[in-house]
Design a protein around this motif. Structure first.
Motif, PDB file in Angstrom:
ATOM      1  N   GLN A  22      46.357 -20.065  -7.131  1.00 46.54           N
ATOM      2  CA  GLN A  22      45.627 -20.595  -5.928  1.00 46.54           C
ATOM      3  C   GLN A  22      44.340 -20.218  -5.846  1.00 46.54           C
ATOM      4  OE1 GLN A  22      49.662 -21.325  -3.315  1.00 46.54           O
ATOM      5  NE2 GLN A  22      47.747 -22.375  -2.336  1.00 46.54           N
ATOM      6  N   VAL A  23      43.292 -20.993  -5.232  1.00 47.92           N
ATOM      7  CA  VAL A  23      42.023 -20.575  -4.837  1.00 47.92           C
ATOM      8  C   VAL A  23      41.814 -20.547  -3.486  1.00 47.92           C
ATOM      9  CG1 VAL A  23      39.704 -21.444  -4.984  1.00 47.92           C
ATOM     10  CG2 VAL A  23      41.098 -21.859  -6.872  1.00 47.92           C
ATOM     11  N   THR A  24      41.192 -19.418  -2.979  1.00 53.40           N
ATOM     12  CA  THR A  24      40.967 -19.210  -1.593  1.00 53.40           C
ATOM     13  C   THR A  24      39.766 -19.998  -1.165  1.00 53.40           C
ATOM     14  OG1 THR A  24      39.592 -17.294  -2.003  1.00 53.40           O
ATOM     15  CG2 THR A  24      41.779 -16.895  -1.800  1.00 53.40           C
ATOM     16  N   ILE A  25      39.783 -20.025   0.163  1.00 53.19           N
ATOM     17  CA  ILE A  25      38.245 -20.944   0.912  1.00 53.19           C
ATOM     18  C   ILE A  25      37.281 -20.287   0.411  1.00 53.19           C
ATOM     19  CG2 ILE A  25      37.487 -21.388   2.946  1.00 53.19           C
ATOM     20  CD1 ILE A  25      39.475 -23.183   2.574  1.00 53.19           C
ATOM     21  N   GLY A  26      37.115 -18.670   0.391  1.00 52.40           N
ATOM     22  CA  GLY A  26      36.010 -18.122   0.104  1.00 52.40           C
ATOM     23  C   GLY A  26      35.661 -18.310  -1.379  1.00 52.40           C
ATOM     24  N   GLU A  27      36.620 -18.259  -2.263  1.00 46.88           N
ATOM     25  CA  GLU A  27      36.236 -18.346  -3.447  1.00 46.88           C
ATOM     26  C   GLU A  27      35.694 -19.942  -3.713  1.00 46.88           C
ATOM     27  OE1 GLU A  27      39.507 -15.602  -5.433  1.00 46.88           O
ATOM     28  OE2 GLU A  27      40.042 -17.592  -5.327  1.00 46.88           O
ATOM     29  N   LEU A  64      30.291 -26.422   6.515  1.00 38.77           N
ATOM     30  CA  LEU A  64      31.270 -26.188   5.948  1.00 38.77           C
ATOM     31  C   LEU A  64      31.586 -24.657   6.073  1.00 38.77           C
ATOM     32  CD1 LEU A  64      33.677 -27.637   4.396  1.00 38.77           C
ATOM     33  CD2 LEU A  64      32.540 -26.945   2.334  1.00 38.77           C
ATOM     34  N   LYS A  65      30.622 -23.892   5.599  1.00 36.32           N
ATOM     35  CA  LYS A  65      30.695 -22.318   5.792  1.00 36.32           C
ATOM     36  C   LYS A  65      31.071 -21.996   7.137  1.00 36.32           C
ATOM     37  CE  LYS A  65      27.692 -20.876   1.884  1.00 36.32           C
ATOM     38  NZ  LYS A  65      26.589 -20.061   1.687  1.00 36.32           N
ATOM     39  N   LYS A  66      30.407 -22.659   8.107  1.00 33.17           N
ATOM     40  CA  LYS A  66      30.322 -22.411   9.603  1.00 33.17           C
ATOM     41  C   LYS A  66      31.936 -22.453  10.063  1.00 33.17           C
ATOM     42  CE  LYS A  66      28.567 -23.599  14.254  1.00 33.17           C
ATOM     43  NZ  LYS A  66      27.251 -24.344  14.892  1.00 33.17           N
ATOM     44  N   GLN A  67      32.587 -23.799   9.632  1.00 30.13           N
ATOM     45  CA  GLN A  67      33.739 -24.203  10.235  1.00 30.13           C
ATOM     46  C   GLN A  67      34.961 -23.124   9.753  1.00 30.13           C
ATOM     47  OE1 GLN A  67      34.776 -28.170  10.795  1.00 30.13           O
ATOM     48  NE2 GLN A  67      32.729 -28.916  11.219  1.00 30.13           N
ATOM     49  N   PHE A  68      34.609 -22.809   8.629  1.00 32.64           N
ATOM     50  CA  PHE A  68      35.701 -22.163   7.607  1.00 32.64           C
ATOM     51  C   PHE A  68      35.226 -20.441   7.566  1.00 32.64           C
ATOM     52  CE2 PHE A  68      36.576 -26.298   6.588  1.00 32.64           C
ATOM     53  CZ  PHE A  68      38.119 -26.388   6.622  1.00 32.64           C
ATOM     54  N   LYS A  69      34.297 -20.009   8.398  1.00 35.01           N
ATOM     55  CA  LYS A  69      34.017 -18.728   8.110  1.00 35.01           C
ATOM     56  C   LYS A  69      34.999 -17.590   8.629  1.00 35.01           C
ATOM     57  CE  LYS A  69      32.109 -18.428  13.072  1.00 35.01           C
ATOM     58  NZ  LYS A  69      32.963 -17.358  13.391  1.00 35.01           N
ATOM     59  N   ASP A  70      36.123 -17.993   9.125  1.00 37.27           N
ATOM     60  CA  ASP A  70      37.180 -16.869   9.756  1.00 37.27           C
ATOM     61  C   ASP A  70      38.373 -17.147   8.781  1.00 37.27           C
ATOM     62  OD1 ASP A  70      35.606 -15.916  11.787  1.00 37.27           O
ATOM     63  OD2 ASP A  70      36.493 -17.625  12.994  1.00 37.27           O
ATOM     64  N   TYR A  71      38.206 -18.096   7.597  1.00 35.68           N
ATOM     65  CA  TYR A  71      39.398 -18.476   6.868  1.00 35.68           C
ATOM     66  C   TYR A  71      39.198 -17.946   5.275  1.00 35.68           C
ATOM     67  CZ  TYR A  71      40.591 -21.209  10.810  1.00 35.68           C
ATOM     68  OH  TYR A  71      40.916 -21.397  12.224  1.00 35.68           O
ATOM     69  N   HIS A  72      37.978 -16.997   5.077  1.00 38.95           N
ATOM     70  CA  HIS A  72      37.787 -17.024   3.548  1.00 38.95           C
ATOM     71  C   HIS A  72      39.159 -16.400   2.792  1.00 38.95           C
ATOM     72  CE1 HIS A  72      33.216 -16.780   3.555  1.00 38.95           C
ATOM     73  NE2 HIS A  72      33.817 -17.764   4.421  1.00 38.95           N
ATOM     74  N   ASP A  73      40.026 -15.743   3.286  1.00 32.68           N
ATOM     75  CA  ASP A  73      41.185 -15.216   2.691  1.00 32.68           C
ATOM     76  C   ASP A  73      42.420 -16.190   2.531  1.00 32.68           C
ATOM     77  OD1 ASP A  73      39.959 -12.974   2.198  1.00 32.68           O
ATOM     78  OD2 ASP A  73      40.434 -11.927   4.043  1.00 32.68           O
ATOM     79  N   LYS A  74      42.350 -17.437   3.437  1.00 36.25           N
ATOM     80  CA  LYS A  74      43.343 -18.465   3.258  1.00 36.25           C
ATOM     81  C   LYS A  74      43.340 -19.234   2.042  1.00 36.25           C
ATOM     82  CE  LYS A  74      45.188 -17.955   7.505  1.00 36.25           C
ATOM     83  NZ  LYS A  74      46.804 -17.900   7.804  1.00 36.25           N
ATOM     84  N   PHE A  75      44.183 -19.593   1.511  1.00 32.43           N
ATOM     85  CA  PHE A  75      44.165 -20.520   0.192  1.00 32.43           C
ATOM     86  C   PHE A  75      43.531 -22.064   0.812  1.00 32.43           C
ATOM     87  CE2 PHE A  75      47.835 -18.065  -1.298  1.00 32.43           C
ATOM     88  CZ  PHE A  75      47.014 -17.116  -2.297  1.00 32.43           C
ATOM     89  N   ALA A  76      42.876 -22.546  -0.106  1.00 28.60           N
ATOM     90  CA  ALA A  76      42.208 -23.957  -0.153  1.00 28.60           C
ATOM     91  C   ALA A  76      43.310 -24.998  -0.331  1.00 28.60           C
ATOM     92  CB  ALA A  76      41.081 -24.226  -0.843  1.00 28.60           C
ATOM     93  N   TYR A  77      43.402 -25.931   0.698  1.00 31.28           N
ATOM     94  CA  TYR A  77      44.185 -27.225   0.250  1.00 31.28           C
ATOM     95  C   TYR A  77      43.517 -28.453   0.423  1.00 31.28           C
ATOM     96  CZ  TYR A  77      48.169 -24.372   0.543  1.00 31.28           C
ATOM     97  OH  TYR A  77      49.017 -23.175   0.209  1.00 31.28           O
ATOM     98  N   PHE A  78      43.552 -29.473  -0.397  1.00 32.96           N
ATOM     99  CA  PHE A  78      42.853 -30.729  -0.137  1.00 32.96           C
ATOM    100  C   PHE A  78      44.043 -31.844   0.628  1.00 32.96           C
ATOM    101  CE2 PHE A  78      40.050 -30.046  -3.782  1.00 32.96           C
ATOM    102  CZ  PHE A  78      39.076 -29.839  -2.883  1.00 32.96           C
ATOM    103  N   ARG A  79      43.393 -32.664   1.501  1.00 31.06           N
ATOM    104  CA  ARG A  79      44.167 -33.500   2.015  1.00 31.06           C
ATOM    105  C   ARG A  79      44.565 -34.650   1.305  1.00 31.06           C
ATOM    106  NH1 ARG A  79      47.409 -34.440   4.748  1.00 31.06           N
ATOM    107  NH2 ARG A  79      47.902 -35.233   6.675  1.00 31.06           N
ATOM    108  N   GLY A  80      44.031 -35.068   0.392  1.00 35.14           N
ATOM    109  CA  GLY A  80      44.609 -36.189  -0.523  1.00 35.14           C
ATOM    110  C   GLY A  80      44.679 -35.668  -2.027  1.00 35.14           C
ATOM    111  N   LEU A  81      45.764 -36.189  -2.426  1.00 40.16           N
ATOM    112  CA  LEU A  81      45.968 -35.694  -3.926  1.00 40.16           C
ATOM    113  C   LEU A  81      44.870 -35.954  -4.914  1.00 40.16           C
ATOM    114  CD1 LEU A  81      48.280 -34.824  -6.064  1.00 40.16           C
ATOM    115  CD2 LEU A  81      48.801 -37.333  -6.266  1.00 40.16           C
TER     116      LEU A  81
END
Length: 344
Positions: A22-27, A64-81
């Motif tokens: 999995q890819v993190t938000i920061g990556e 995008l960076k601003k809204q997710f600045k506190d989630y860099h270590d979280k994994f990234a997910y997409f809403r749609g397949l």
């Protein structure tokens, strides 16, 4: 997938897990920023006419960076397949408005597309080299078909895909230590009647034997020659969307065998009849089995004529059997018959 159903089986070398991580938000954000020039070229080559595309996309990326600045270590997910973040997605990000297509959890509370989100994945290091030097690392078996549990043909197709295809042969051919030289053979077909080996073989009833020899009887069926829980080979019998198994049943306290109906059922062969005939059938409905809104049971008799086929029908609905004030009805359909009919 939302674009037609499919079924996938994945086979991996040495039965290892799939080589993805999995890819993190920061990556993800770092990669987006580094790929902006390439993404811009793809958008322009694709015919995008959006003015100030690069500037708007850069502004969207900053939001995008601003809204997710506190989630860099979280994994990234997409809403749609089928989500595919591109320049247009970035350019359409509005300052202060929540970004709905990127998530940080596998399950969401929103109900617009269901609760599941889809993880952003990448190949692990060394996988490309392993594929180049050591042959395939995994094989995908994908059945491109509309899988509808109610369709008998799709049910048989799925059974072939899961039970008859020889996956061991493919594994040995690509991943085995010894060279496979024998020709491919699928697994043998096993009829539904043969799968239940604990039952005594079904035999025709005396009535069925008698009527089979009676030339005045065009068709007779009591399912006596079919094993319990088996689907009668001489009938089409569709299952409903629940995927519940269908077939011949016995009912406690009532004699004989019964074909359990969920959708449409019909004999595969029916002798041509000309002239007058009598038709009868037994239907049993148990209280509690028929929920409100059930369309009832409809019998269709198709007749050929010089003006084309005509369908005569008897439609019986029990209403809501759990309420005294919801009566059922009987409805007849007899096109151009000249008969005087009434519905109750």
């Amino acid at each position: 997938s939302g674009r037609g159903a499919f079924y996938v089986i994945v086979m991996t070398k040495d039965r290892q897990p799939l080589p993805f991580e999995q890819v993190t938000i920061g990556e993800f954000l770092t990669r987006l920023e580094s790929r902006l020039p390439t993404m811009y070229s793809l958008a322009k080559n694709g015919g995008s006419q959006l003015p100030d595309l690069m500037e708007k996309a850069k502004a969207g990326l900053q939001e995008l960076k601003k809204q997710f600045k506190d989630y860099h270590d979280k994994f990234a997910y997409f809403r749609g397949l089928h989500e595919n973040a591109d320049m247009i997605d970035l350019a359409n990000i509005d300052a202060g408005k929540p970004i709905t297509w990127l998530k940080t959890e596998a399950e969401s509370k929103e109900r617009d597309y269901g609760s599941s989100n889809y993880a952003l994945l990448r190949l692990k290091k060394g996988v490309k080299q392993a594929c180049a030097t050591g042959g395939p690392q995994w094989i995908v078996f994908r059945m491109e078909a509309m899988i509808n549990e109610a369709d008998a043909g799709n049910t048989e197709l799925m059974d072939n895909f899961i039970n008859r295809f020889n996956y061991d042969y493919v594994y040995d051919y690509y991943f085995g230590n010894d060279k496979v030289i024998t020709p491919y053979q699928p697994h043998a077909y096993v009829a539904a009647e043969e799968k239940n080996n604990n039952q005594a073989p079904a035999v025709l009833s005396e009535t069925a034997k008698k009527y089979a020899a009676d030339r005045s009887i065009a068709f007779y069926e009591d399912f006596s020659g079919v094993a319990i829980d088996a689907a009668p080979a001489a009938w089409t019998n569709e299952r409903n969307q629940s995927g519940e198994t269908i077939g011949v049943k016995e009912v406690a306290g009532i004699g004989g065998k019964w074909l359990k109906l969920q959708k449409n059922a019909a004999p595969r062969q029916f002798n041509t009849i000309s002239g007058d005939f009598e038709f009868s059938f037994d239907v049993m409905v148990q209280k509690g089995d028929v929920p409100w809104g059930t369309p009832g049971i409809r019998l269709d008799l198709k007749f050929g004529s010089g003006q084309g086929d005509k369908t005569f029908a008897v439609d019986v609905s029990p209403g809501d059997m759990n309420r005294k004030d919801a009566a059922g009805w009987v409805m007849l359909t007899m096109p151009s018959s000249g008969c005087k009919i009434g519905n109750y």
